[in-house]
Scaffold this active site. Structure first.
Site, short mmCIF file in Angstrom:
data_model
loop_
_atom_site.label_atom_id
_atom_site.label_comp_id
_atom_site.label_asym_id
_atom_site.label_seq_id
_atom_site.Cartn_x
_atom_site.Cartn_y
_atom_site.Cartn_z
CB CYS A 1 -0.91 -0.08 1.10
SG CYS A 1 -2.12 -1.20 1.13
CD GLU A 2 4.66 3.48 0.98
OE1 GLU A 2 4.90 4.75 1.25
OE2 GLU A 2 4.50 2.94 1.82
#
Ligand SMILES: *Cc1c(COP(=O)(O)O)cnc(C)c1O
Length: 486
Positions: free
Chosen positions: A387-388
């Site tokens: 999640c980046e």
């Protein structure tokens, strides 16, 4: 970090997006009759099936050959100027029991920088006398362990460390070999080096104070100053930065050598490798000769004997021997302003198994590993599952246009600083490392399971069986044939 330019200047659309550039892939890499990538005699498809993906794969023969070539290159260069050399493998690139055995069997020493790395090197049977221990903040306990183990040289990084090492050696009743790390003011990478009076960084003492501090070290009966040490950077493609650094260091070396024998000079590591095939490091033989010649010339000018040399290559030995296999999950085409489309190819790993792209803007090469395709090459960015948005594995390369879910892909030159920087971001278990050689594959470092992650959570571990856990997604494959640890 994704590049500002949609397509980096060095990247060219390949004629054949299935081709395996020899400078980038392990020497055994080729495609079999079905077009599958084969490394160490084992197909990527078989590896993925047995061990799951993502998977770190290391070509054992390639790593051993690179270690041997590195040693031979430096030995020949040293001999040409009438001296000898010690080559230490820089363990931080990737350290495990198997790798310590490969490099020590090739005749290298091992360079470590923490108690943990020291423990692995010793447990793997490395000769302590051929271990070097560096680091800018070694704890007293780490220094004591190194001294007691009989580590050959400890690199003193600051004035504060002099007493710590001297005291530990005195307590152990030993005379400890030490080097003094000097910041030469040269910082090098790839084609360039920056030479300043003072480099603004944490490692080493300044050049101006090297003689004074070296002299202080010589005042301790429990210390034996064998030489100066410096390490100027990483991913360096030629000898110019090393030569400049050596010339600067030799001013202090010569002054110390006139006062008392100073037998060695350690110029560190940092030898570059090809990540994309546009990277073209000079052959190591040429770099080694360039450095040895610069040292010999400098010593002649200063009227001191040529010292024994030492080097600490890490990446150049293990980097090109490794590849990482991933499975593609999703593909998303994105139109670029006034340019081509970019296909985001998302794989089942990412910055937890290779953080170099996110951390350093590193470049990599990706190829289909389970098949070939004669579709036109498309510009791709290989993204991870974290999640980046900076979770990118390969910033820019080309894959055949029909790359899709379920495809196996391989990223080249991931042997160094990938497994060693692996992390559990997003609670992703770290993946195993498999060594391949002569058609055989074996786990050399076990992977983790979700159970391993849960067991470290004190709250969850304390409530024990009351926590219902599904059998972890990968528990059957993460160690597979290697046998899961208890
Ligand atoms: C990192 C490091 C090395 C190894 O660098 P490579 O780029 O992997 O060759 C060697 N010596 C020291 C002191 C280092 O910090």
């Amino acid at each position: 970090m994704a590049s500002i330019q949609p397509v980096p200047g060095w990247l060219r659309a390949p004629d054949d997006a299935n081709a395996l550039a020899p400078s980038v892939w392990p020497s055994s890499a080729h495609r079999d009759h079905d077009g599958r990538l084969v490394v160490g005699g084992v197909s990527a498809a078989e590896l993925a099936e047995r061990f799951g993906t993502p998977l770190y794969v290391v070509d054992e023969s390639d790593a051993r050959a690179r270690a041997a070539r590195m040693l031979a290159a430096f030995e020949a260069a040293a001999a040409s100027v009438g001296t000898s050399v010690t080559v230490y493998y820089a363990g931080k690139a990737f350290l495990s029991g198997a790798i310590v055995r490969w490099v020590t069997e090739a005749g290298l020493g091992v360079d470590v920088c923490t108690g943990g790395e020291l423990a692995v090197a010793l447990a793997a049977g490395a000769d302590p006398a051929r271990i070097g221990f560096h680091g800018n903040n070694k704890s007293v306990a780490e220094i004591e362990r190194a001294v007691e183990a009989g580590v050959g040289t400890i690199v003193i990084d600051s004035e504060i460390e002099i007493d710590r090492v001297a005291d530990a050696a005195a307590r152990a009743g030993r005379v400890q070999g030490v080097r003094l790390r000097v910041n030469s003011g040269v910082h090098a990478s790839t084609h360039e080096f920056l030479a300043t009076a003072h480099e603004d960084q944490k490692f080493g003492v300044t050049l101006e104070r090297a003689v004074e501090i070296g002299t202080r070290i010589r005042g301790f009966d429990s210390l034996d100053l064998v030489g100066l040490h410096c390490h100027i950077g990483s991913q360096i493609f030629d000898s110019a930065g090393f030569a400049e650094s050596a010339e600067r260091l030799l001013v202090a070396h010569a002054e110390l050598a006139r006062l008392a024998p100073l037998p060695e000079l350690n110029l560190g590591g940092g030898f570059g490798i090809a990540y994309p095939s546009a990277d073209e490091p000079a052959p190591i033989e040429q770099i080694a000769l360039g450095i040895a010649t610069a040292v010999a010339d400098g010593c002649r000018d200063h009227g001191v004997p040529v010292p024994k040399l030492a080097f600490e290559p890490g990446r150049a030995i293990i980097g090109p021997a490794g590849v990482t296999l991933y499975t593609v999950g999703t593909v998303k085409p994105v139109p670029l302003d006034g340019g081509p489309w970019r296909h985001y190819v998302s794989v089942d790993g990412g910055m937890s198994d290779n953080i170099r792209t996110a951390l350093y803007g590193a470049d990599y090469t990706v190829r289909l590993a389970g098949r070939v395709s004669d579709e036109t090459p498309s510009l791709v960015r290989v993204a991870g599952k974290h999640c980046e948005s900076g979770d990118i594995v390969v910033d820019a390369d080309y894959l055949p246009h029909d790359v899709g879910p379920g495809d196996l892909v391989a990223v080249a030159a991931t042997g160094a600083y990938c497994w060693s920087l692996a992390n559990n971001y997003n609670h992703v278990p770290r993946r195993p490392v498999v060594a391949v050689r002569d058609g055989m594959a074996r786990v050399i470092v076990h992977g983790e399971t979700e159970d391993d992650l849960l067991s470290r959570d004190a709250e969850l571990a304390a409530s024990g069986s009351s926590i219902e856990t599904e059998s972890p997604e990968r528990s059957d494959t993460s160690d597979a044939a290697g046998g899961a640890p208890a």
